[in-house]
Design an enzyme around this catalytic site. Structure first.
Site, PDB file in Angstrom:
ATOM      1  N   SER A 265     -85.867 -77.543  43.382  1.00  0.00           N
ATOM      2  CA  SER A 265     -86.603 -76.374  43.856  1.00  0.00           C
ATOM      3  C   SER A 265     -87.660 -75.988  42.831  1.00  0.00           C
ATOM      4  CB  SER A 265     -85.654 -75.196  44.070  1.00  0.00           C
ATOM      5  OG  SER A 265     -85.350 -74.557  42.836  1.00  0.00           O
ATOM      6  N   ASP A 266     -88.664 -75.236  43.263  1.00  0.00           N
ATOM      7  CA  ASP A 266     -89.546 -74.607  42.298  1.00  0.00           C
ATOM      8  C   ASP A 266     -88.824 -73.390  41.720  1.00  0.00           C
ATOM      9  OD1 ASP A 266     -91.765 -73.979  40.751  1.00  0.00           O
ATOM     10  OD2 ASP A 266     -93.183 -74.366  42.370  1.00  0.00           O
ATOM     11  N   PHE A 267     -89.459 -72.761  40.750  1.00  0.00           N
ATOM     12  CA  PHE A 267     -88.870 -71.679  39.958  1.00  0.00           C
ATOM     13  C   PHE A 267     -88.349 -70.558  40.868  1.00  0.00           C
ATOM     14  CE2 PHE A 267     -88.560 -68.258  36.991  1.00  0.00           C
ATOM     15  CZ  PHE A 267     -88.591 -68.770  35.711  1.00  0.00           C
TER      16      PHE A 267
END
Length: 720
Positions: A265-267
């Site tokens: 996932s992104d942040f």
């Protein structure tokens, strides 16, 4: 094929240990004796030591001494001796910083980019890193979006070449046995560059045909190059956030495209399924992300807090957890971490690598080749004897590295003033203005300084604090104080050369009439000032060409070369009302895709098509002569576009299908060839079948996407 070591570890691991492998936290939580590099987003959430000890990867920290200490401490605590993965955003270099990706796109040189990324990998691995969050393969059309700086532009074909080159440069050919390369992570899957209004983290709404036609090719190129990780996007795709989108991640990415690597996932994107409105709480967010195929939960606590309970309650199958853990462990195996958890990292190797003089030479070359000469009314190149006044907020400014150069050494970066005052025999400097605020005293000092010069080099732009993630702009003009400075200097009647330092296309319409030359320098990197000085003097000849259009005004955005044709296209030169047009500005951008000037001129002649018919199993050959008709050597980027004027769905007015970058001495002529095949004519039909249609096609060859710079040929594709 899953390694035996991975299978054995999986059998021995507890559920808690498995979940730990799927969590990633920022380096600030791991190192107490060393300062950590900041990361984007929120980090103030309750992470306890047990979570840290169990985690499988670390974000945004580098340095041989730091990471050796963190890995050693981790292995002493980890029951099964499973090493950590260290990941970071190494976008345009580690410590030897080259131009931002949008600038690299302007080189039109994938081989150079591959070489640069190999240097980046060598430096990053010497500092202990295992994964780089690059390439960003998002196609971009809206310069209001701050992250256009990370893309290579608005064209799917060109983006594909650069995505593949970046993966090859970072990963090399043998990750396990080559400790000087690291795993690449393509991002952001998918279509993040289409965020509405150019506003970061915003909604994306597009058809599946548009997704496949324009946005997927660059991601697909990275997959074809063997990229090891894919990062999810923050945005929605078909009204479902990408991080919880099973159709996007499992059905398309894994099943259709065959990707079997790690999805990260992104942040905090897993947690953000809650404010998106598709998950009620952390447990539902964790379930949706794991179901969709997300293996690593970056900087949220959804997996840590919820997966064990969900499995115990039978709401998530243990097999899904095992599947994700296998992929993470296999990545560690592919990197050789089970044999050498430190991957030959050492302080000595780091020091030797980061002081390599060849790296400095290469990044300077890249900065020279990325610069785009947008205007030149006989003002450039300069002579060392020219009486020059260097003026502007970017004249003595070290902010040349770009927003994502988080490990670059800004304090060691030369400014344009540093380089120019050593070069010109008659040189004066004055700041003229703050970057964004007017200063009467500085303005008057600049006018006095410039009055004694023969020519003004005016260094303007926008700094890193106005570009990158979370830095969208509603207006993309230069600051009013910079425009006032240019206009006041214009009144002196001196030639003005603008060097422009920025990370997105800007609206330059108000500036352009007041200056004699504009050199687009981007954020050019750690050797940028030296490179720009060489370009100003003609020791290097500008050869860059834009890969993203520069609008005439913010209200024209998005404006891009490969737009679809309309039912009422505006006839050339017409100002009639009932056509697709603005009444206050031209439809065309100020500077179009593929545009860029040189200190020499090139003539195209003898354009010839081998046949006016094409069959499925044959190809057509286009030949033409390119002559350097100027007095200095230079490089030209010859561009090939194709148009399908009658199709089953509306097609773009033209599409880039090939290019060649050639070097010519003064007065030299070279003959070049392009091959056209049936596969270049395929597109996604309304039923999403990918094929070509018989009929007439137009070929355009020239120096940019502007129609006035193109020569047209036609051929017929026979029935297949």
């Amino acid at each position: 094929m899953i390694n035996d070591k991975v299978i054995q570890l999986l059998e021995e691991m507890t559920i808690e240990e498995k979940i730990g492998q799927l969590t990633q936290f920022a380096g600030v939580f791991y190192s107490t004796s060393h300062s950590s590099t900041p990361v984007t987003g929120r980090i103030e959430f309750p992470v306890n030591q047990e979570m840290i000890d169990a985690s499988g990867s670390v974000l945004g920290i580098a340095g041989a001494e730091k990471l050796l200490e963190i890995q050693k401490n981790h292995l002493e605590k980890n029951r099964l001796g499973i090493p950590l993965l260290f990941m970071a955003d190494v976008i345009n270099g580690f410590e030897s910083i080259f131009p931002i990706p949008l600038g690299l796109g302007a080189t039109w040189d994938p081989l150079l980019v591959e070489e640069l990324q190999a240097v980046s990998a060598k430096e990053a691995t010497s500092a202990g890193l295992h994964v780089s969050f690059a390439p960003m393969a998002d196609l971009v059309r809206d310069p209001r979006w701050g992250r256009v700086m990370e893309s290579t532009g608005e064209d799917p074909y060109l983006n594909s070449l650069f995505a593949k080159a970046t993966v090859r440069g970072l990963q090399g050919s043998d990750l396990k046995n080559d400790s000087q390369h690291l795993a690449a992570c393509v991002k952001h899957f998918a279509a993040y560059g289409l965020s509405e209004g150019g506003r970061d983290y915003n909604t994306v709404d597009l058809s599946e045909r548009e997704l496949r036609e324009m946005h997927m090719p660059a991601y697909q190129a990275a997959l074809d190059a063997g990229v090891k990780l894919v990062m999810t996007a923050f945005n929605t795709v078909d009204s479902i956030p990408a991080t919880g989108n099973k159709a996007l991640l499992r059905d398309m990415l894994r099943e259709e495209y065959g990707f079997d690597g790690v999805i990260i996932s992104d942040f905090s994107a897993v947690q953000e399924l809650i404010p998106h409105g598709v998950a009620e709480d952390e447990a539902e967010a964790a379930k949706k992300a794991l179901d969709a195929g997300v293996d690593i939960d970056m900087m949220s606590l959804c997996y840590s807090h919820s997966l064990k309970r969900l499995i115990e309650e039978g709401k998530v199958e243990l097999a899904l957890l095992d599947e994700a853990v296998k992929r993470v462990l296999e990545l560690k195996n592919e990197l050789g971490l089970f044999e050498d958890p430190y991957r030959q990292t050492s302080v000595t190797r780091e020091k030797e690598t980061l002081t390599n003089s060849r790296h400095k030479e290469l990044v300077r070359k890249a900065a020279e080749k990325s610069a785009v000469l947008l205007k030149n009314d006989n003002a450039l190149p300069l002579s060392t004897s020219t009486n020059v006044a260097l003026i502007g907020p970017y004249a003595d400014n070290k902010d040349l590295l770009g927003e994502w150069s988080i490990f670059g050494k800004v304090e060691e970066t030369d400014t344009l003033k540093d380089c120019m005052e050593k070069t010109f025999s008659h040189f004066a400097y004055s700041k003229g203005s703050e970057m964004y605020e007017r200063n009467e005293k500085l303005l008057n000092e600049a006018l006095d300084s410039a009055s004694n010069a023969d020519l003004i080099v005016l260094a303007l732009g926008e700094g890193r604090e106005r570009s990158g993630e979370g830095r969208s702009r509603a207006s993309i003009t230069l600051a009013p104080c910079q425009l006032e400075l240019a206009k006041k200097l214009y009144e002196l009647g001196k030639p003005i050369v603008v060097t422009l330092f920025n990370a997105r296309p800007l609206d330059l319409t108000e500036l352009e009439p007041y200056v004699n030359a504009i050199l687009e320098c981007w954020h050019p990197g750690s050797e940028g000032a030296s490179a720009i000085t060489n370009l100003l003097l003609g020791e290097a000849n500008p050869s860059g060409k834009l890969t993203m259009s520069f609008p005439r005004t913010t209200g024209q955005v998005p404006v891009y070369y490969n737009a679809y044709t309309t039912g009422r296209p505006l006839p050339p030169g017409s100002d009639e009302r009932f056509f697709s047009r603005y009444i206050d500005v031209a439809n065309e951008p100020l500077y179009s895709f593929g545009f860029g000037l040189s200190y020499t001129s090139f003539k195209y002649s003898k354009l010839h098509l081998s046949s006016d018919q094409l069959t499925a199993n044959e190809s057509l050959t286009i030949t033409l002569d390119i002559t350097n008709i100027g007095e200095v050597s230079g490089e030209e980027i010859v561009q090939l576009y194709i148009q399908d004027p009658v199709a089953e769905v509306v097609r773009p007015g033209k599409e880039l299908k090939g290019f060649q970058k050639i070097f010519l001495e003064a007065k030299e002529t070279k003959t070049i060839q392009f091959e056209v095949t049936e596969s270049m004519l395929r597109y996604y039909h309304s039923d999403l079948s990918y094929k070509s249609d018989s009929g007439t096609f137009h070929i355009y060859v020239g120096s940019s996407s502007e129609n006035s710079n193109l020569t047209k040929l036609s051929f017929t594709l026979l029935d297949l």
